[in-house]
Motif scaffolding. Structure first.
Motif, PDB file in Angstrom:
ATOM      1  N   GLY A 141     -37.348  -1.971 -27.521  1.00 51.17           N
ATOM      2  CA  GLY A 141     -37.755  -2.558 -28.953  1.00 51.17           C
ATOM      3  C   GLY A 141     -36.799  -3.643 -29.146  1.00 51.17           C
ATOM      4  O   GLY A 141     -35.729  -3.488 -29.010  1.00 51.17           O
ATOM      5  N   PRO A 142     -37.406  -4.566 -30.086  1.00 50.15           N
ATOM      6  CA  PRO A 142     -36.295  -5.564 -30.587  1.00 50.15           C
ATOM      7  C   PRO A 142     -35.234  -5.409 -31.290  1.00 50.15           C
ATOM      8  O   PRO A 142     -34.276  -6.306 -31.585  1.00 50.15           O
ATOM      9  N   ASP A 143     -35.206  -4.075 -31.936  1.00 50.66           N
ATOM     10  CA  ASP A 143     -34.093  -3.388 -32.499  1.00 50.66           C
ATOM     11  C   ASP A 143     -33.147  -2.771 -31.663  1.00 50.66           C
ATOM     12  O   ASP A 143     -32.284  -2.056 -32.105  1.00 50.66           O
ATOM     13  N   LEU A 144     -33.095  -3.175 -30.308  1.00 46.94           N
ATOM     14  CA  LEU A 144     -32.407  -2.722 -29.315  1.00 46.94           C
ATOM     15  C   LEU A 144     -32.528  -1.352 -29.033  1.00 46.94           C
ATOM     16  O   LEU A 144     -31.499  -0.424 -28.746  1.00 46.94           O
ATOM     17  N   THR A 145     -33.595  -0.596 -29.283  1.00 48.71           N
ATOM     18  CA  THR A 145     -34.256   0.772 -28.941  1.00 48.71           C
ATOM     19  C   THR A 145     -34.172   0.709 -27.271  1.00 48.71           C
ATOM     20  O   THR A 145     -34.683  -0.111 -26.625  1.00 48.71           O
ATOM     21  N   THR A 146     -33.550   1.750 -26.777  1.00 49.19           N
ATOM     22  CA  THR A 146     -33.471   1.947 -25.374  1.00 49.19           C
ATOM     23  C   THR A 146     -33.663   3.357 -24.932  1.00 49.19           C
ATOM     24  O   THR A 146     -33.850   4.380 -25.890  1.00 49.19           O
ATOM     25  N   MET A 147     -33.414   3.703 -23.671  1.00 49.86           N
ATOM     26  CA  MET A 147     -33.708   5.032 -23.512  1.00 49.86           C
ATOM     27  C   MET A 147     -32.456   5.876 -23.346  1.00 49.86           C
ATOM     28  O   MET A 147     -31.271   4.971 -22.869  1.00 49.86           O
TER      29      MET A 147
ATOM     30  N   ALA B 136     -37.017 -13.864 -22.738  1.00 45.33           N
ATOM     31  CA  ALA B 136     -35.406 -14.086 -21.912  1.00 45.33           C
ATOM     32  C   ALA B 136     -34.637 -15.042 -22.615  1.00 45.33           C
ATOM     33  O   ALA B 136     -33.871 -15.023 -23.036  1.00 45.33           O
ATOM     34  N   GLU B 137     -35.636 -16.178 -23.410  1.00 49.00           N
ATOM     35  CA  GLU B 137     -35.138 -17.352 -24.291  1.00 49.00           C
ATOM     36  C   GLU B 137     -34.219 -16.517 -25.429  1.00 49.00           C
ATOM     37  O   GLU B 137     -33.243 -17.112 -25.773  1.00 49.00           O
ATOM     38  N   ILE B 138     -34.981 -15.710 -25.950  1.00 47.92           N
ATOM     39  CA  ILE B 138     -34.497 -14.997 -27.225  1.00 47.92           C
ATOM     40  C   ILE B 138     -33.444 -14.133 -26.946  1.00 47.92           C
ATOM     41  O   ILE B 138     -32.310 -14.027 -27.583  1.00 47.92           O
ATOM     42  N   VAL B 139     -33.503 -13.658 -25.700  1.00 45.29           N
ATOM     43  CA  VAL B 139     -32.264 -12.658 -25.455  1.00 45.29           C
ATOM     44  C   VAL B 139     -30.920 -13.518 -25.113  1.00 45.29           C
ATOM     45  O   VAL B 139     -29.898 -13.242 -25.600  1.00 45.29           O
TER      46      VAL B 139
ATOM     47  N   GLY C 157     -23.056 -13.798 -29.129  1.00 45.38           N
ATOM     48  CA  GLY C 157     -22.364 -12.982 -28.184  1.00 45.38           C
ATOM     49  C   GLY C 157     -22.853 -12.562 -26.952  1.00 45.38           C
ATOM     50  O   GLY C 157     -21.995 -12.267 -26.147  1.00 45.38           O
ATOM     51  N   TRP C 158     -24.164 -12.783 -26.567  1.00 45.81           N
ATOM     52  CA  TRP C 158     -24.470 -12.458 -25.233  1.00 45.81           C
ATOM     53  C   TRP C 158     -24.475 -13.315 -24.246  1.00 45.81           C
ATOM     54  O   TRP C 158     -24.736 -13.003 -23.171  1.00 45.81           O
ATOM     55  N   ALA C 159     -24.217 -14.503 -24.455  1.00 42.34           N
ATOM     56  CA  ALA C 159     -23.805 -15.469 -23.491  1.00 42.34           C
ATOM     57  C   ALA C 159     -22.857 -15.189 -22.175  1.00 42.34           C
ATOM     58  O   ALA C 159     -22.916 -15.450 -21.237  1.00 42.34           O
ATOM     59  N   VAL C 160     -22.008 -14.051 -22.559  1.00 41.65           N
ATOM     60  CA  VAL C 160     -20.971 -13.411 -21.862  1.00 41.65           C
ATOM     61  C   VAL C 160     -21.449 -12.291 -20.895  1.00 41.65           C
ATOM     62  O   VAL C 160     -20.706 -12.048 -19.898  1.00 41.65           O
ATOM     63  N   ILE C 161     -22.547 -11.935 -20.985  1.00 40.64           N
ATOM     64  CA  ILE C 161     -23.241 -10.639 -20.459  1.00 40.64           C
ATOM     65  C   ILE C 161     -23.785 -10.931 -18.850  1.00 40.64           C
ATOM     66  O   ILE C 161     -24.043 -12.185 -18.798  1.00 40.64           O
TER      67      ILE C 161
ATOM     68  N   LYS D 122     -25.733 -14.386 -17.769  1.00 41.81           N
ATOM     69  CA  LYS D 122     -25.072 -15.724 -16.932  1.00 41.81           C
ATOM     70  C   LYS D 122     -25.820 -15.742 -15.683  1.00 41.81           C
ATOM     71  O   LYS D 122     -25.853 -16.867 -15.182  1.00 41.81           O
ATOM     72  N   SER D 123     -26.225 -14.681 -14.915  1.00 39.77           N
ATOM     73  CA  SER D 123     -27.094 -14.632 -13.652  1.00 39.77           C
ATOM     74  C   SER D 123     -28.356 -14.940 -13.638  1.00 39.77           C
ATOM     75  O   SER D 123     -29.154 -15.322 -12.829  1.00 39.77           O
ATOM     76  N   GLY D 124     -29.006 -14.921 -15.055  1.00 39.39           N
ATOM     77  CA  GLY D 124     -30.256 -15.200 -15.303  1.00 39.39           C
ATOM     78  C   GLY D 124     -31.283 -13.917 -15.051  1.00 39.39           C
ATOM     79  O   GLY D 124     -32.625 -13.993 -14.640  1.00 39.39           O
ATOM     80  N   ARG D 125     -30.670 -12.574 -14.688  1.00 36.12           N
ATOM     81  CA  ARG D 125     -31.623 -11.540 -14.271  1.00 36.12           C
ATOM     82  C   ARG D 125     -32.092 -10.688 -15.330  1.00 36.12           C
ATOM     83  O   ARG D 125     -31.510  -9.656 -15.985  1.00 36.12           O
ATOM     84  N   ILE D 126     -32.783 -11.241 -16.368  1.00 36.39           N
ATOM     85  CA  ILE D 126     -33.415 -11.004 -17.415  1.00 36.39           C
ATOM     86  C   ILE D 126     -35.010 -10.592 -17.026  1.00 36.39           C
ATOM     87  O   ILE D 126     -35.645 -12.021 -16.903  1.00 36.39           O
TER      88      ILE D 126
END
Length: 312
Positions: A196-202, A258-261, A266-270, A274-278
């Motif tokens: 989810g866009p609220d960063l819900t994950t498993m 992917a553009e939103i991500v 602060g996410w540019a350093v992830i 950086k590798s474009g693996r979204i």
């Protein structure tokens, strides 16, 4: 003499036919002995006795609807939840309300002899249905490995054991084909699976966590509390996922791209950014639903994490 000879032959022939008829084995019965009543254990360890082969089935979840169709039992399916949309024919079935809150009166009105529920229904919906005298089976596989067993179970209950066994064997074979290749990999990329866009994950010990592990990855939220945690943006940056998989890119699920991500503060350093693996899941339901298509999801995740092992 000719007449007596002829009569003797007829007499001998009659005796021979009678003897053969007496010694011939009886014709076997065409019907197979019934296996009912049948007592089974469902996915939340409830013991359920099925008195007779179900003729009218109601499914309260999309994953269970897919199980029914996969086994070719759709003619028995008289009702489904509002979100059952696969295969497309399922949309034409009578609707019994939302996934979490089905319409009890509607379910009862369809007079099913078997209701397929999930663990979300155990505390409230299942007791209400059982008070109405309905037989309820909870099918909610905790891991991918449990899906084939559910197919076998439902096939047996529906008196179609061969169909269940055949499909279960196919899913086990495909799952093992993936697991055997990833079992010995030394590099297991860190994965953030965004639901989810609220960063819900498993979280840990969930169906999706099991899929990512079998596909040869590491769930960055494995140490989170609960099955479906919401983690902070800072936590994602700190965990530094090497691959981000988006299951919330659909228009009805958040529309994340992917553009939103990439544009998140602060996410540019992830590493994944950086590798474009979204990566966007081609169909979110193949991972979100613990049904027969989940192996499709496993294969897609495996090819995303290890393209060198699973070229598309």
């Amino acid at each position: 003499m000719v007449r007596w000879s002829t009569m003797a032959c007829v007499f001998i022939l009659a005796l021979t036919v009678a003897s053969c008829a007496t010694s011939a084995p009886a014709t076997p019965q065409a019907s197979i002995q019934s296996i009912f009543p049948l007592t089974v254990t469902d996915d939340v360890q409830r013991t359920v006795t099925i008195e007779a082969e179900p003729k009218r089935i109601v499914s309260l979840s999309p994953s269970n609807t897919e199980l029914v169709y996969a086994l070719g039992l759709q003619d028995k399916l008289v009702g489904v939840d509002d979100y059952s949309d696969y295969p497309p024919e399922a949309k034409q079935k009578e609707k019994v309300g939302g996934f979490s809150k089905p319409n009890i009166e509607k379910v009862v009105g369809l007079t099913p002899d078997l209701v397929l529920a999930t663990n979300i229904h155990v505390k409230t919906v299942v007791p209400e249905l059982e008070k109405q005298g309905l037989r309820v089976l909870v099918i909610q596989p905790p891991t991918l490995a449990n899906v084939p067993g559910n197919l076998e179970l439902l096939g047996k209950i529906a008196n179609q054991p061969q169909a269940g066994d055949k499909l279960a064997a196919q899913l086990r074979s495909r799952t093992e084909a993936v697991a055997s290749k990833t079992r010995g990999v030394s590099a297991r990329p860190r994965v953030f699976f965004e639901i989810g866009p609220d960063l819900t994950t498993m979280g840990p010990d969930t169906f999706l966590d099991d899929m990512v592990t079998k596909a040869g990855g590491q769930n960055i939220a494995r140490d989170a509390q609960g099955a479906w945690p919401k983690i902070s943006s800072e936590a994602v940056v700190l965990k530094d996922p090497e691959i981000i998989i988006l299951a919330d890119h659909g228009s009805s699920r958040g529309g994340v791209t992917a553009e939103i991500v990439r544009a998140r503060p602060g996410w540019a350093v992830i590493s994944a950014v950086k590798s474009g693996r979204i990566v966007l899941l081609p169909d979110q339901d193949v991972t979100n639903r613990p049904g027969p298509r989940a192996v499709d999801g496993l294969e897609f995740i495996a090819s995303t994490l290890h393209p060198e092992l699973f070229p598309r």
